[in-house]
Design a protein around this motif. Structure first.
Motif, mmCIF file in Angstrom:
data_model
loop_
_atom_site.group_PDB
_atom_site.id
_atom_site.type_symbol
_atom_site.label_atom_id
_atom_site.label_comp_id
_atom_site.label_asym_id
_atom_site.label_seq_id
_atom_site.Cartn_x
_atom_site.Cartn_y
_atom_site.Cartn_z
ATOM 1 N N GLN A 193 48.006 36.015 23.419
ATOM 2 C CA GLN A 193 47.221 36.785 24.358
ATOM 3 C C GLN A 193 45.906 36.064 24.634
ATOM 4 O OE1 GLN A 193 46.461 40.581 22.560
ATOM 5 N NE2 GLN A 193 45.038 39.767 21.081
ATOM 6 N N PRO A 194 45.482 36.009 25.885
ATOM 7 C CA PRO A 194 44.193 35.408 26.180
ATOM 8 C C PRO A 194 43.075 36.282 25.639
ATOM 9 C CG PRO A 194 45.102 36.453 28.114
ATOM 10 C CD PRO A 194 46.164 36.504 27.061
ATOM 11 N N ARG A 195 41.920 35.695 25.455
ATOM 12 C CA ARG A 195 40.788 36.453 24.936
ATOM 13 C C ARG A 195 40.426 37.604 25.881
ATOM 14 N NH1 ARG A 195 37.056 35.931 21.107
ATOM 15 N NH2 ARG A 195 35.000 36.821 21.431
ATOM 16 N N THR A 196 40.426 37.318 27.164
ATOM 17 C CA THR A 196 40.201 38.350 28.171
ATOM 18 C C THR A 196 41.448 38.425 29.045
ATOM 19 O OG1 THR A 196 37.834 37.917 28.213
ATOM 20 C CG2 THR A 196 38.763 39.128 30.082
ATOM 21 N N PRO A 197 42.098 39.591 29.145
ATOM 22 C CA PRO A 197 43.322 39.699 29.943
ATOM 23 C C PRO A 197 43.107 39.272 31.389
ATOM 24 C CG PRO A 197 42.986 41.665 28.594
ATOM 25 C CD PRO A 197 41.739 40.848 28.475
ATOM 26 N N VAL A 198 44.080 38.532 31.936
ATOM 27 C CA VAL A 198 44.004 38.129 33.345
ATOM 28 C C VAL A 198 44.466 39.276 34.238
ATOM 29 C CG1 VAL A 198 44.326 35.691 32.839
ATOM 30 C CG2 VAL A 198 46.332 37.134 33.237
ATOM 31 N N TRP A 199 45.050 40.302 33.636
ATOM 32 C CA TRP A 199 45.487 41.487 34.358
ATOM 33 C C TRP A 199 44.882 42.711 33.696
ATOM 34 C CZ3 TRP A 199 48.088 45.642 32.262
ATOM 35 C CH2 TRP A 199 48.572 46.603 33.172
ATOM 36 N N THR A 200 44.510 43.700 34.470
ATOM 37 C CA THR A 200 43.980 44.941 33.919
ATOM 38 C C THR A 200 44.731 46.118 34.513
ATOM 39 O OG1 THR A 200 42.267 45.002 35.631
ATOM 40 C CG2 THR A 200 41.676 44.010 33.502
ATOM 41 N N PRO A 201 44.862 47.218 33.773
ATOM 42 C CA PRO A 201 45.585 48.397 34.271
ATOM 43 C C PRO A 201 44.914 48.978 35.510
ATOM 44 C CG PRO A 201 45.247 48.519 31.897
ATOM 45 C CD PRO A 201 44.402 47.391 32.385
ATOM 46 N N PRO A 202 45.674 49.740 36.300
ATOM 47 C CA PRO A 202 45.101 50.337 37.508
ATOM 48 C C PRO A 202 43.989 51.326 37.178
ATOM 49 C CG PRO A 202 47.283 51.241 37.048
ATOM 50 C CD PRO A 202 47.094 50.087 36.131
#
Length: 220
Positions: A4-13
């Protein structure tokens, strides 16, 4: 090792509505019944990534592309990726939805909680399936047979109704004739868009990005 990246490249709606997200662009999905999923979660501990839950189902996000090599553990456990049936979608709850029983984030996406390592998840689910088969937590609770509508003290799981956008549930049957004669259900969770909309009617990626919003505006 958790991927997993440190900061997600995708975020929930954001907002209040469940959004249909295309599988394979940011992540693949592994779905398991809650009785098996909870065992696997206990085995994973801090190695788990984010998890969605919907009544009796749990959904892990795994790195995109890993569903194609997923080992079949049990027929109720599904790995969904972009290459399996054309374009496939899953319902994803808003970030603020963190309580059930309807579709919600059991473990929300965060800076240190995003994707679960596919191999580690497969290992945990495989062990959970084995423990369940060995009766690690004792016999199952009595259930109503979906075939004869009578209670059975030895229920057999025969199907799981899809619950990614509406309430899902596990279907049980009496062992023997009821379980053996229960018709195999087509899983809507694995349908591609052409299956749902008919030939030539599936929305394009561009139209999905500019679909009308609640007040008639289009999403960018």
């Amino acid at each position: 090792m958790q991927v997993q990246p440190r900061t997600p490249v995708w975020t929930p709606p954001r907002g209040d509505d469940v959004e249909m997200i295309e599988v394979g662009e940011y992540w693949d999905v592994v779905r398991a019944p809650a009785d098996i999923g909870e065992r696997a979660l206990a085995l994973l501990g801090d190695e788990t990534g984010a998890i969605m839950a919907d009544y009796g189902l749990m959904y892990w996000l795994i790195p995109a592309g890993h569903a194609q090599t997923w080992q079949l553990l049990r027929r109720e456990i599904h790995a969904l990726g972009a290459e399996r049936a054309g374009v496939t979608y899953v319902g994803v709850p808003p970030a603020a939805h963190t309580t059930g029983p309807r579709l919600h984030w059991q473990i929300p996406v965060g800076p240190d909680r995003y994707l679960t390592d596919a191999d580690r998840l497969c290992e945990a689910l495989s062990r959970a399936v084995s423990e369940a088969a060995e009766g690690g937590d004792g016999p199952m609770m009595p259930q109503v047979c979906a075939r004869c509508d009578k209670p059975t003290s030895s229920p057999v799981v025969v199907a799981i109704e899809h619950g990614a956008s509406v309430g899902g549930r596990t279907l049980y049957a009496c062992p023997g004739k009821c379980a053996e004669s229960f018709p195999k259900l087509r899983d809507p969770f694995e349908q591609s868009l052409p299956d749902r909309y008919g030939p030539g009617q599936a929305p394009t990626r561009e139209s999905r990005r500019h679909r009308p919003g609640p007040s008639g505006e289009t999403a960018s």
